[in-house]
Design a protein around this motif. Structure first.
Motif, short mmCIF file in Angstrom:
data_model
loop_
_atom_site.label_atom_id
_atom_site.label_comp_id
_atom_site.label_asym_id
_atom_site.label_seq_id
_atom_site.Cartn_x
_atom_site.Cartn_y
_atom_site.Cartn_z
N LYS A 170 -10.89 8.06 -5.04
CA LYS A 170 -9.63 7.46 -5.47
C LYS A 170 -9.46 6.08 -4.82
O LYS A 170 -9.80 5.89 -3.65
CB LYS A 170 -8.48 8.39 -5.05
N ARG A 171 -8.96 5.14 -5.61
CA ARG A 171 -8.73 3.79 -5.08
C ARG A 171 -7.31 3.34 -5.42
O ARG A 171 -6.79 3.74 -6.45
CB ARG A 171 -9.69 2.78 -5.73
N ILE A 172 -6.73 2.50 -4.56
CA ILE A 172 -5.46 1.86 -4.93
C ILE A 172 -5.57 0.37 -4.64
O ILE A 172 -6.27 -0.04 -3.71
CB ILE A 172 -4.23 2.44 -4.19
N SER A 173 -4.90 -0.41 -5.47
CA SER A 173 -5.03 -1.86 -5.29
C SER A 173 -3.95 -2.39 -4.36
O SER A 173 -2.85 -1.84 -4.26
CB SER A 173 -4.96 -2.56 -6.65
N THR A 174 -4.30 -3.46 -3.67
CA THR A 174 -3.31 -4.20 -2.87
C THR A 174 -3.40 -5.66 -3.33
O THR A 174 -4.46 -6.11 -3.75
CB THR A 174 -3.61 -4.14 -1.36
N SER A 175 -2.28 -6.35 -3.25
CA SER A 175 -2.28 -7.73 -3.72
C SER A 175 -1.60 -8.64 -2.70
O SER A 175 -0.54 -8.31 -2.17
CB SER A 175 -1.54 -7.81 -5.06
N TYR A 176 -2.23 -9.80 -2.48
CA TYR A 176 -1.62 -10.79 -1.58
C TYR A 176 -0.32 -11.33 -2.19
O TYR A 176 0.51 -11.91 -1.49
CB TYR A 176 -2.58 -11.94 -1.30
N ASP A 177 -0.17 -11.15 -3.51
CA ASP A 177 1.07 -11.61 -4.14
C ASP A 177 2.25 -10.69 -3.80
O ASP A 177 3.40 -11.07 -3.93
CB ASP A 177 0.91 -11.66 -5.67
#
Ligand SMILES: Cc1cc2nc3c(=O)[nH]c(=O)nc-3n(C[C@H](O)[C@H](O)[C@H](O)COP(=O)(O)OP(=O)(O)OC[C@H]3O[C@@H](n4cnc5c(N)ncnc54)[C@H](O)[C@@H]3O)c2cc1C
Length: 448
Positions: free
Chosen positions: A103-110
């Protein structure tokens, strides 16, 4: 590296467990792989799946190397080494993650919030002044590119600034340099090459991390491999007829070896090579930089910061101090991860856990006020002291370039080379390490 070649390598990396082409010889060539990190496991997987006899020799009592998922908090696996697939599109690690059903989740610098220290607010600071800082550094790098001799990123910036800065502007510049360069490359701006700092490539797409830990990927790759853990290599003898590797209590012999030792370990010269490594390789080992990025996970009994943020940024007058935090609230964990890079990381690595936590809490109080709770747990890394890494990952130091990475990657007799530092396009990453491993396996297969 051209796009078509990159696509080819990426294609090679897909579903390694599905590759089967047993060699026809009665006794297949034997191969030793030194190191069970991503580079070593990628090489071992590829060669094993081609029917070769591969033995992986690893100093630690675990696989993964600089991928290390801690189980100290059993219900909350925490990655002490790599966390992210940086740019998941066409990234070979994405294919592995899919195959491993990780399982993966995204992170964003925005998805970030900036917190400004009161001392800077008093000076009228309202933000990071990022556009101006980016312009300044771009100009500095452009000018440095025209110099006959390489200089450091810091020296390049100083040439352009060329006057004492007011404290507010200085803090903004430090913030930009730390978050954009030092945390990214793990080297100090005083060491990073101004001429070759940007000589790498990136995959596009989101940055994703593994809520159940990155270690799922090395474990997926390692299935069925002959792994010898707790074997600390002390010497590698390579001649015309084969390779002999000695550890603290064993001697291994094989037709060929693939060396994936971290640059930090090679720099220490703790492993004796016989004959000595070629001068170009030795120069590359000396010339490339081994940086430092350390992590501090703080666990609280409840989330006291905005729950839906990925990143929390802290702009303070103290250069490199708790500049970036990642929140794990999105995955239901009341955990903050703070980073230190380069010189600041080297300094705080000598502190006690208690002193480090106190400093972190001071920064968090400056961000969220004095009423925040004390952490109920902490996990702190010290990669510079790790005898099987001696640092976090490689960077282009002043005077070094991708030519050094190519020299490091070049085969020396029966020794083939892999590891993140040997990959020009994707050095310092998991995918760079992985691709270097499949590359070494491919060159070895060519001659077998
Ligand atoms: C704190 C931190 C954060 C990072 N974050 C990211 C990230 O988010 N995303 C990303 O893509 N990359 C990240 N990286 C970089 C990434 O982890 C590395 O580039 C990659 O894992 C390196 O793989 P490798 O196989 O080249 O080396 P390693 O994983 O270091 O493997 C080399 C192996 O050799 C073994 N070894 C060393 N000495 C000996 C010896 N004498 N005898 C036998 N074996 C030995 C080591 O134990 C190790 O297992 C991070 C690294 C760190 C430290």
């Amino acid at each position: 590296m051209s796009l078509s070649r990159r696509r080819f390598l990426t294609g090679l990396a897909v579903s390694p467990l599905l590759m089967h082409r047993p060699l026809s010889a009665d006794s297949p060539p034997t191969i030793l792989i030194i190191g069970a990190g991503m580079a070593g496991l990628a090489a071992a997987r590829s060669l094993n799946d081609q029917g070769l006899k591969v033995t992986v020799i690893e100093a630690r009592e675990r696989i993964g190397g600089r991928i290390h998922t801690s189980r100290v908090w059993p219900e909350l696996p925490m990655d002490l080494g790599a966390s992210w697939i940086h740019g998941q599109r066409q990234n070979p690690i994405t294919e592995l993650a899919k195959a491993a059903q990780a399982k993966r989740i995204s992170t964003s610098y925005d998805n970030a919030e900036l917190y400004i220290d009161a001392r800077l607010k008093q000076l009228g600071v309202q933000g990071t002044n990022e556009t101006a800082m980016e312009k300044l550094v771009t100009q500095a790098l452009k000018q440095a590119a025209n110099l006959a001799t390489d200089i450091s990123l810091q020296a390049a910036v100083d040439r352009v600034v060329n006057k004492p800065l007011n404290p507010a502007y200085q803090a903004q510049l430090n913030f930009y340099l730390n978050s954009t360069y030092e945390q990214e490359y793990s080297g100090s701006t005083k060491e990073i090459s101004a001429q070759t700092v940007d000589d790498n490539e990136e995959f596009s797409g989101a940055d994703v991390l593994f809520p159940q830990g990155y270690a799922q990927i090395p474990h997926y790759l390692a299935q069925g491999l002959d792994l010898r853990l707790g074997q600390i290599v002390s010497s590698i003898h390579y001649g015309n007829t084969g390779v002999t590797v000695k550890t603290q209590d064993q001697t291994y012999q094989a037709d060929y070896a693939i060396v994936t030792l971290p640059l930090g370990v090679l720099k220490r010269k703790t492993i004796q090579f016989n004959p000595p490594l070629p001068p170009a390789k030795q120069a590359a080992i000396q010339g490339l930089g081994m940086g430092l990025l350390n992590k501090a996970y703080l666990r609280f009994d409840k989330v006291f910061w905005p729950k839906d943020l990925d990143w929390l940024e802290y702009l303070s007058p103290d250069a490199g101090r708790w500049v970036e935090w990642v929140s794990f609230a999105k995955i239901g964990a009341p955990v903050l991860l703070g980073f230190h890079a380069a010189e600041r990381a080297r300094e705080v690595e000598t502190w006690s856990d208690q002193a480090l936590i106190a400093d972190a809490m001071q920064a968090l109080k400056a961000m969220f006020g004095n009423a925040i709770p004390q952490p109920v747990g902490a996990q702190i890394t010290r990669w510079a002291q790790d005898p099987f890494a001696y640092g976090s990952y490689s960077f282009n130091a002043v005077g070094s370039s991708n030519q050094d990475r190519q020299a490091l990657a070049k085969k020396s007799g029966r020794l083939y080379w892999a590891g993140e530092a040997t990959h020009s396009a994707y050095a310092g990453t998991v995918h760079g390490a992985y691709l270097s491993g499949t590359r070494a396996a491919k060159s070895l297969l060519k001659i077998l």
